[in-house]
Write a protein that holds these residues in place. Structure first.
Motif, PDB file in Angstrom:
ATOM      1  N   PHE A   1      -4.443   6.460  -2.741  1.00  0.00           N
ATOM      2  CA  PHE A   1      -4.117   7.967  -3.215  1.00  0.00           C
ATOM      3  C   PHE A   1      -5.038   8.990  -2.741  1.00  0.00           C
ATOM      4  O   PHE A   1      -4.787  10.136  -2.191  1.00  0.00           O
ATOM      5  CB  PHE A   1      -4.057   8.116  -4.936  1.00  0.00           C
TER       6      PHE A   1
ATOM      7  N   GLN B   1      -4.838  10.074   1.600  1.00  0.00           N
ATOM      8  CA  GLN B   1      -4.167  11.135   1.889  1.00  0.00           C
ATOM      9  C   GLN B   1      -3.648  10.485   3.475  1.00  0.00           C
ATOM     10  O   GLN B   1      -3.583  11.049   4.513  1.00  0.00           O
ATOM     11  CB  GLN B   1      -4.963  12.241   2.295  1.00  0.00           C
TER      12      GLN B   1
ATOM     13  N   GLN C   1       1.753  13.077   2.026  1.00  0.00           N
ATOM     14  CA  GLN C   1       0.683  13.332   1.010  1.00  0.00           C
ATOM     15  C   GLN C   1      -0.092  14.742   1.253  1.00  0.00           C
ATOM     16  O   GLN C   1      -0.686  14.769   2.328  1.00  0.00           O
ATOM     17  CB  GLN C   1      -0.467  12.079   1.122  1.00  0.00           C
TER      18      GLN C   1
ATOM     19  N   TYR D   1       7.212   8.876  -3.841  1.00  0.00           N
ATOM     20  CA  TYR D   1       6.692   9.747  -2.972  1.00  0.00           C
ATOM     21  C   TYR D   1       6.011  10.981  -3.981  1.00  0.00           C
ATOM     22  O   TYR D   1       4.806  11.361  -3.238  1.00  0.00           O
ATOM     23  CB  TYR D   1       7.671  10.441  -2.024  1.00  0.00           C
TER      24      TYR D   1
ATOM     25  N   ALA E   1       2.745   9.807  -5.123  1.00  0.00           N
ATOM     26  CA  ALA E   1       1.408   9.481  -4.047  1.00  0.00           C
ATOM     27  C   ALA E   1       1.016  11.019  -3.552  1.00  0.00           C
ATOM     28  O   ALA E   1      -0.006  11.244  -3.254  1.00  0.00           O
ATOM     29  CB  ALA E   1       1.975   8.999  -2.923  1.00  0.00           C
ATOM     30  N   ARG E   2       1.548  12.099  -4.036  1.00  0.00           N
ATOM     31  CA  ARG E   2       1.416  13.394  -3.801  1.00  0.00           C
ATOM     32  C   ARG E   2       0.341  14.346  -4.830  1.00  0.00           C
ATOM     33  O   ARG E   2       0.110  15.338  -4.586  1.00  0.00           O
ATOM     34  CB  ARG E   2       2.645  14.304  -3.614  1.00  0.00           C
TER      35      ARG E   2
ATOM     36  N   ARG F   1      -1.071  11.751 -12.220  1.00  0.00           N
ATOM     37  CA  ARG F   1      -0.528  10.524 -11.767  1.00  0.00           C
ATOM     38  C   ARG F   1       0.040   9.610 -12.969  1.00  0.00           C
ATOM     39  O   ARG F   1       1.054   9.105 -12.918  1.00  0.00           O
ATOM     40  CB  ARG F   1      -1.167   9.676 -10.614  1.00  0.00           C
TER      41      ARG F   1
ATOM     42  N   SER G   1      -2.257  14.730   6.331  1.00  0.00           N
ATOM     43  CA  SER G   1      -0.857  15.240   6.258  1.00  0.00           C
ATOM     44  C   SER G   1      -0.606  15.785   7.467  1.00  0.00           C
ATOM     45  O   SER G   1      -1.373  16.640   8.177  1.00  0.00           O
ATOM     46  CB  SER G   1      -0.720  16.223   5.200  1.00  0.00           C
TER      47      SER G   1
END
Length: 339
Positions: free
Chosen positions: A30, A33, A38, A129, A132-133, A140, A180
């Motif tokens: 996590f 990134q 992410q 998804y 994970a962002r 989370r 990203s």
């Protein structure tokens, strides 16, 4: 009895060790990134500055380029959309960004399957998804317990434990996380891999869009509405364009358009369906501006983002833009020699 207690103690220690190790690997992923979608670091960096957000699924995050919008509208925007993003995922992402940014406008993208999508049938991918962002651990954890059912827990654990192991192996090999690829949330498509047919009349209405409205989508759409209303945020409903071959192949677009029109009237929002834009086929031809039959390629996204921004600019200036659109899909089909 003593042996049984010893066994329980050993099992408890083992499970605790597994939990600690798993948590460590997951957090490594996590925080790395490493995947292109992410973008927690990007959004943290811009926190407190954003005044325009774009929310949708893959159509939105492939089609709306905030850098183009900002150049024309003078905004500071971000595209919080995502692949297979559920309506709950949209709500969660919007809620977190609205809490820390002076957002004035939300562009809410509504597609041919926005209301018919079924989270139970689709499975966990879209919400994975989103998970994970989320940059903060507490976010989370909060999202995990509200978005996933108990039966999905093992799959979520396996997904992110394996991602964490892969991340650790890459770091051990001296590889750096790619970071990203998103540009203010916009993620361009890769090279086109399919050719779009142009036999529009031969495939005309040979397939049907689902007109089912899933209660799950209605629930979270209403929560999005309430959230924006509470904060005094303007919501603009938009349908991003799909290819001409898809418009020809599927019926039901008019019924979806009418549904979204009614929604806009109820919300007191503007609604623009760019499939009905009179110059769509010339500005965004299938042969050069689409990645596949539903997503624009980078060239198409730039043209479309500019089109959206210029139209919103004119509309805000009091210019009547309604004549730039066909009134119905039947009128559009007739103008294209179909029907």
């Amino acid at each position: 009895m003593r042996n049984f207690k010893r066994i329980l103690k050993t099992a408890g220690i083992f499970l605790l060790a597994v939990a600690v190790i798993s948590f460590g690997f997951m957090e490594l992923y996590f925080r790395s990134q490493r995947d292109s979608f992410q973008d927690a670091v990007d959004r943290d960096r811009l926190a407190g500055t954003l005044d325009l957000l774009i929310s949708g699924s893959s159509h939105a995050y492939r089609d709306y380029d905030p850098t183009v919008l900002d150049q024309i509208l003078g905004t500071n925007s971000y595209n919080v959309s995502g692949a297979l993003m559920t309506m709950q995922g949209r709500y969660e992402m919007l809620k977190r960004e609205l809490e820390r940014n002076p957002v004035k406008t939300v562009i809410l993208d509504l597609t041919y399957n926005t209301m018919s999508r079924n989270r139970a049938a689709e499975g966990t991918e879209g919400d994975l998804y989103v998970l994970a962002r989320l940059g903060r651990l507490r976010d989370r954890i909060d999202f995990f317990f509200r978005a996933f059912s108990v039966t999905e827990y093992p799959g979520v654990w396996y997904k992110y434990f394996s991602e964490g192991v892969d991340t650790a192996l890459e770091l051990a090999e001296g590889k750096n996380a790619a970071g990203s690829d998103r540009r203010r949330g916009y993620l361009p498509t890769g090279p086109r891999t399919v050719e779009l047919a142009e036999n529009y009349s031969e495939v005309y209405h040979s397939k049907s869009n689902s007109l089912r409205v899933d209660p799950y989508n209605v629930k979270y759409l209403n929560l999005i509405r309430a959230l924006c209303t509470q904060k005094g945020i303007r919501v603009i409903l938009v349908t991003a364009p799909v290819s001409d071959i898809r418009l020809a192949s599927y019926d039901g677009f008019q019924e979806l358009y009418a549904y979204y029109q009614d929604m806009a009237a109820d919300w007191g929002s503007d609604f623009y369906d760019f499939n009905l834009y009179r110059g769509k086929s010339e500005l965004l031809p299938d042969s050069t501006h689409f990645f596949d039959d539903t997503h624009l390629n980078p060239q198409g996204a730039e043209v479309y983002s500019r089109l959206v921004a210029e139209l919103l600019l004119d509309a805000d200036a009091g210019i009547d833009v309604s004549d730039r659109f066909y009134a119905t899909y039947q009128e559009r089909d007739a103008a294209h020699g179909l029907g």
